[in-house]
Design a protein around this motif. Structure first.
Motif, PDB file in Angstrom:
ATOM      1  N   GLN A 187       0.833  -1.200   0.000  1.00 37.26           N
ATOM      2  CA  GLN A 187       0.000   0.000   0.000  1.00 37.26           C
ATOM      3  C   GLN A 187       0.867   1.248   0.000  1.00 37.26           C
ATOM      4  OE1 GLN A 187      -2.224  -0.670   3.626  1.00 37.26           O
ATOM      5  NE2 GLN A 187      -1.097   0.940   4.687  1.00 37.26           N
ATOM      6  N   ILE A 188       0.317   2.291  -0.599  1.00 32.17           N
ATOM      7  CA  ILE A 188       0.957   3.601  -0.630  1.00 32.17           C
ATOM      8  C   ILE A 188      -0.055   4.598  -0.092  1.00 32.17           C
ATOM      9  CG2 ILE A 188       1.917   5.405  -2.107  1.00 32.17           C
ATOM     10  CD1 ILE A 188       2.746   3.179  -4.056  1.00 32.17           C
ATOM     11  N   THR A 189       0.391   5.449   0.829  1.00 34.07           N
ATOM     12  CA  THR A 189      -0.494   6.464   1.384  1.00 34.07           C
ATOM     13  C   THR A 189       0.192   7.824   1.370  1.00 34.07           C
ATOM     14  OG1 THR A 189       0.268   6.098   3.665  1.00 34.07           O
ATOM     15  CG2 THR A 189      -1.655   4.834   2.945  1.00 34.07           C
ATOM     16  N   HIS A 190      -0.630   8.846   1.491  1.00 35.32           N
ATOM     17  CA  HIS A 190      -0.128  10.189   1.747  1.00 35.32           C
ATOM     18  C   HIS A 190      -0.582  10.533   3.160  1.00 35.32           C
ATOM     19  CE1 HIS A 190       1.385  14.163   0.926  1.00 35.32           C
ATOM     20  NE2 HIS A 190       0.328  14.621   1.578  1.00 35.32           N
ATOM     21  N   ASP A 191       0.365  10.931   4.004  1.00 33.51           N
ATOM     22  CA  ASP A 191       0.086  11.171   5.417  1.00 33.51           C
ATOM     23  C   ASP A 191       0.113  12.664   5.728  1.00 33.51           C
ATOM     24  OD1 ASP A 191       0.379   8.391   5.497  1.00 33.51           O
ATOM     25  OD2 ASP A 191       2.430   8.506   6.229  1.00 33.51           O
ATOM     26  N   LYS A 192      -0.831  13.096   6.543  1.00 37.19           N
ATOM     27  CA  LYS A 192      -0.824  14.453   7.121  1.00 37.19           C
ATOM     28  C   LYS A 192      -0.502  14.269   8.597  1.00 37.19           C
ATOM     29  CE  LYS A 192      -2.354  17.233   3.840  1.00 37.19           C
ATOM     30  NZ  LYS A 192      -1.706  18.415   3.399  1.00 37.19           N
ATOM     31  N   ILE A 193       0.476  15.045   9.099  1.00 38.82           N
ATOM     32  CA  ILE A 193       1.011  14.860  10.448  1.00 38.82           C
ATOM     33  C   ILE A 193       0.795  16.119  11.276  1.00 38.82           C
ATOM     34  CG2 ILE A 193       3.072  14.207  11.772  1.00 38.82           C
ATOM     35  CD1 ILE A 193       2.228  12.334   9.342  1.00 38.82           C
ATOM     36  N   ARG A 194       0.464  15.916  12.546  1.00 40.34           N
ATOM     37  CA  ARG A 194       0.507  17.000  13.528  1.00 40.34           C
ATOM     38  C   ARG A 194       1.338  16.496  14.698  1.00 40.34           C
ATOM     39  NH1 ARG A 194      -4.517  17.900  16.502  1.00 40.34           N
ATOM     40  NH2 ARG A 194      -3.411  17.086  18.285  1.00 40.34           N
ATOM     41  N   LEU A 195       2.474  17.160  14.914  1.00 39.28           N
ATOM     42  CA  LEU A 195       3.439  16.760  15.929  1.00 39.28           C
ATOM     43  C   LEU A 195       3.361  17.742  17.091  1.00 39.28           C
ATOM     44  CD1 LEU A 195       5.900  14.819  16.431  1.00 39.28           C
ATOM     45  CD2 LEU A 195       7.304  16.542  15.311  1.00 39.28           C
ATOM     46  N   ASP A 196       3.091  17.238  18.286  1.00 39.98           N
ATOM     47  CA  ASP A 196       3.007  18.088  19.479  1.00 39.98           C
ATOM     48  C   ASP A 196       4.274  17.937  20.304  1.00 39.98           C
ATOM     49  OD1 ASP A 196       0.430  19.086  18.971  1.00 39.98           O
ATOM     50  OD2 ASP A 196      -0.463  17.240  19.732  1.00 39.98           O
ATOM     51  N   LEU A 197       5.054  19.021  20.383  1.00 41.62           N
ATOM     52  CA  LEU A 197       6.294  19.047  21.152  1.00 41.62           C
ATOM     53  C   LEU A 197       6.191  20.133  22.206  1.00 41.62           C
ATOM     54  CD1 LEU A 197       8.838  18.795  18.215  1.00 41.62           C
ATOM     55  CD2 LEU A 197       8.152  16.968  19.762  1.00 41.62           C
ATOM     56  N   ASN A 198       6.150  19.739  23.453  1.00 41.03           N
ATOM     57  CA  ASN A 198       6.008  20.684  24.562  1.00 41.03           C
ATOM     58  C   ASN A 198       4.808  21.592  24.308  1.00 41.03           C
ATOM     59  OD1 ASN A 198       8.286  19.528  25.787  1.00 41.03           O
ATOM     60  ND2 ASN A 198       9.629  20.862  24.607  1.00 41.03           N
ATOM     61  N   GLU A 252      -0.382   4.170  21.678  1.00 44.86           N
ATOM     62  CA  GLU A 252      -0.813   4.368  20.299  1.00 44.86           C
ATOM     63  C   GLU A 252      -2.194   3.772  20.075  1.00 44.86           C
ATOM     64  OE1 GLU A 252       0.666   2.760  15.975  1.00 44.86           O
ATOM     65  OE2 GLU A 252       2.173   3.168  17.495  1.00 44.86           O
ATOM     66  N   TYR A 253      -3.008   4.444  19.265  1.00 35.89           N
ATOM     67  CA  TYR A 253      -4.275   3.872  18.837  1.00 35.89           C
ATOM     68  C   TYR A 253      -4.581   4.344  17.429  1.00 35.89           C
ATOM     69  CZ  TYR A 253      -6.217   8.392  20.259  1.00 35.89           C
ATOM     70  OH  TYR A 253      -6.458   9.724  20.412  1.00 35.89           O
ATOM     71  N   GLY A 254      -5.431   3.588  16.728  1.00 36.62           N
ATOM     72  CA  GLY A 254      -5.755   3.940  15.352  1.00 36.62           C
ATOM     73  C   GLY A 254      -7.055   3.316  14.909  1.00 36.62           C
ATOM     74  N   ILE A 255      -7.621   3.900  13.854  1.00 39.03           N
ATOM     75  CA  ILE A 255      -8.854   3.413  13.239  1.00 39.03           C
ATOM     76  C   ILE A 255      -8.597   3.343  11.738  1.00 39.03           C
ATOM     77  CG2 ILE A 255     -11.288   3.897  12.791  1.00 39.03           C
ATOM     78  CD1 ILE A 255     -11.293   5.495  15.422  1.00 39.03           C
ATOM     79  N   ASP A 256      -8.986   2.237  11.111  1.00 38.82           N
ATOM     80  CA  ASP A 256      -8.813   2.041   9.675  1.00 38.82           C
ATOM     81  C   ASP A 256     -10.171   1.794   9.027  1.00 38.82           C
ATOM     82  OD1 ASP A 256      -5.950   1.845   9.966  1.00 38.82           O
ATOM     83  OD2 ASP A 256      -6.241  -0.215  10.633  1.00 38.82           O
ATOM     84  N   THR A 287      -6.849   6.014   7.259  1.00 32.55           N
ATOM     85  CA  THR A 287      -6.342   5.644   8.572  1.00 32.55           C
ATOM     86  C   THR A 287      -6.185   6.890   9.429  1.00 32.55           C
ATOM     87  OG1 THR A 287      -5.136   3.764   7.649  1.00 32.55           O
ATOM     88  CG2 THR A 287      -4.438   4.521   9.801  1.00 32.55           C
ATOM     89  N   LEU A 288      -6.639   6.819  10.667  1.00 32.79           N
ATOM     90  CA  LEU A 288      -6.434   7.862  11.664  1.00 32.79           C
ATOM     91  C   LEU A 288      -5.640   7.239  12.798  1.00 32.79           C
ATOM     92  CD1 LEU A 288     -10.118   9.156  11.785  1.00 32.79           C
ATOM     93  CD2 LEU A 288      -8.248  10.047  10.389  1.00 32.79           C
ATOM     94  N   GLU A 289      -4.479   7.833  13.126  1.00 32.46           N
ATOM     95  CA  GLU A 289      -3.624   7.306  14.195  1.00 32.46           C
ATOM     96  C   GLU A 289      -3.260   8.418  15.162  1.00 32.46           C
ATOM     97  OE1 GLU A 289      -0.547   4.141  13.107  1.00 32.46           O
ATOM     98  OE2 GLU A 289      -0.675   5.396  11.315  1.00 32.46           O
ATOM     99  N   SER A 290      -3.016   8.026  16.396  1.00 29.57           N
ATOM    100  CA  SER A 290      -2.566   8.985  17.392  1.00 29.57           C
ATOM    101  C   SER A 290      -1.699   8.252  18.405  1.00 29.57           C
ATOM    102  CB  SER A 290      -3.773   9.622  18.086  1.00 29.57           C
ATOM    103  OG  SER A 290      -3.354  10.671  18.923  1.00 29.57           O
ATOM    104  N   ASN A 291      -0.744   8.982  18.980  1.00 29.01           N
ATOM    105  CA  ASN A 291       0.033   8.439  20.086  1.00 29.01           C
ATOM    106  C   ASN A 291       0.464   9.587  20.983  1.00 29.01           C
ATOM    107  OD1 ASN A 291       2.423   9.597  19.059  1.00 29.01           O
ATOM    108  ND2 ASN A 291       3.011   7.718  18.015  1.00 29.01           N
ATOM    109  N   ASP A 292       1.450   9.364  21.837  1.00 28.17           N
ATOM    110  CA  ASP A 292       1.882  10.383  22.791  1.00 28.17           C
ATOM    111  C   ASP A 292       2.434  11.648  22.138  1.00 28.17           C
ATOM    112  OD1 ASP A 292       1.209   8.697  24.839  1.00 28.17           O
ATOM    113  OD2 ASP A 292       3.253   7.997  25.197  1.00 28.17           O
ATOM    114  N   VAL A 293       2.949  11.538  20.903  1.00 25.00           N
ATOM    115  CA  VAL A 293       3.664  12.652  20.283  1.00 25.00           C
ATOM    116  C   VAL A 293       2.960  13.221  19.052  1.00 25.00           C
ATOM    117  CG1 VAL A 293       5.863  13.360  19.254  1.00 25.00           C
ATOM    118  CG2 VAL A 293       5.845  11.723  21.134  1.00 25.00           C
ATOM    119  N   PHE A 294       2.397  12.366  18.187  1.00 25.73           N
ATOM    120  CA  PHE A 294       1.835  12.888  16.940  1.00 25.73           C
ATOM    121  C   PHE A 294       0.505  12.246  16.577  1.00 25.73           C
ATOM    122  CE2 PHE A 294       4.777   9.519  15.664  1.00 25.73           C
ATOM    123  CZ  PHE A 294       3.985   8.748  14.816  1.00 25.73           C
ATOM    124  N   ASP A 295      -0.247  12.959  15.721  1.00 24.66           N
ATOM    125  CA  ASP A 295      -1.484  12.475  15.124  1.00 24.66           C
ATOM    126  C   ASP A 295      -1.261  12.388  13.617  1.00 24.66           C
ATOM    127  OD1 ASP A 295      -2.820  12.590  17.601  1.00 24.66           O
ATOM    128  OD2 ASP A 295      -3.273  14.707  17.287  1.00 24.66           O
TER     129      ASP A 295
END
Length: 190
Positions: A25-36, A145-149, A163-171
Motif C-alpha cells: 500500500q501507498i499512502t499520503h500522510d498528514k502529520i501533527r506533531l506536538d512538542l512541549n 498508540e491507537y488507530g482506526i482504519d 487511517t487515523l492514528e494517534s500516540n503520545d507525540v503525533f497524530d
C-alpha cells in the motif's frame, strides 16, 4: 464504541472472504506533531506491506518520509518498521491481530541528524462490515498508540484506505491505495 456495535450487528449478516495479509500500500500522510507547547505540521508519503509466512503468521514492513515545518523551522523524518504479526479468527467476519515491530526514527534538521530505535506493539481488531468494507481498531501499549482504519475494496485486488492514528507525540491522517498480490494462506485452503 459505535464501531464495536456495528461489528456485532453485522457479524451474522455478512459473508465476507477471509482477511488477506498479502498486500502493498501507498499512502499520503498528514502529520501533527506536538512538542512541549509547540505544534508542528507536515506531510509525506508512506509505503507499507505485509506477507503471510505461515498459516497465522505474517511479516510487515513500512517506511514513512515526512517533511515537517513551522515558520522558519523545517525537518525531515524517516520512520522504518519491520514486524512480525499473528492473527486468529474471532467469529465469521473478525480477526484478532497482534504485531510486534522494531522501529527506527531518523530526524534531520539544519544538517544535524538524530536517530532513535525501539519497539512498537499493536493489538488490532479487523472486521468486515460487508464484502467490500473493512474496519479496524488498533491499540498499542508502547507509546499509548491507537488507530482506526477503513478499507473499501473497489476491485478484487484493489482497495482505498483511510487511517487515523494517534500516540503520545503525533497524530496522523492517511489516505491511500492498497493492492492485494495474492490470497492469504487461510483463504487459499477453502
Amino acid at each position: 464504541m459505535v464501531v464495536l456495535l456495528l461489528m456485532a450487528a453485522t457479524t451474522a449478516a455478512v459473508k465476507a472472504d477471509e482477511f488477506n495479509y498479502n498486500y502493498l500500500q501507498i499512502t499520503h500522510d498528514k502529520i501533527r506533531l506536538d512538542l512541549n507547547d509547540d505544534t508542528i505540521r507536515g506531510d509525506g508519503p508512506s509505503i507499507a506491506g505485509s506477507i503471510n509466512i505461515a498459516s497465522r503468521f505474517f511479516l510487515t514492513a513500512n517506511y514513512n518520509h515526512w517533511e515537517l515545518g513551522r515558520n522558519t523551522l523545517s525537518a525531515d523524518a524517516d520512520i522504518k518498521r519491520l514486524g512480525l504479526g499473528y492473527h486468529v479468527t474471532f467469529g465469521p467476519n473478525t480477526d484478532l491481530v497482534f504485531v510486534l515491530s522494531a522501529i527506527r526514527i531518523k530526524l534531520r534538521n539544519n544538517g544535524e541528524s538524530r536517530e532513535r530505535s525501539g519497539l512498537s506493539d499493536n493489538f488490532w481488531v479487523r472486521h468486515h462490515l460487508s464484502d467490500k468494507l473493512e474496519v479496524g481498531i488498533r491499540l498499542g501499549f508502547v507509546g499509548s498508540e491507537y488507530g482506526i482504519d477503513a478499507i473499501y475494496s473497489f476491485r478484487k485486488r484493489w482497495a482505498v484506505l483511510l487511517t487515523l492514528e494517534s500516540n503520545d507525540v503525533f497524530d496522523t491522517t492517511s489516505l491511500g491505495i492498497r493492492y492485494y498480490f495474492r490470497k492469504s494462506q487461510q483463504a487459499a485452503k477453502h
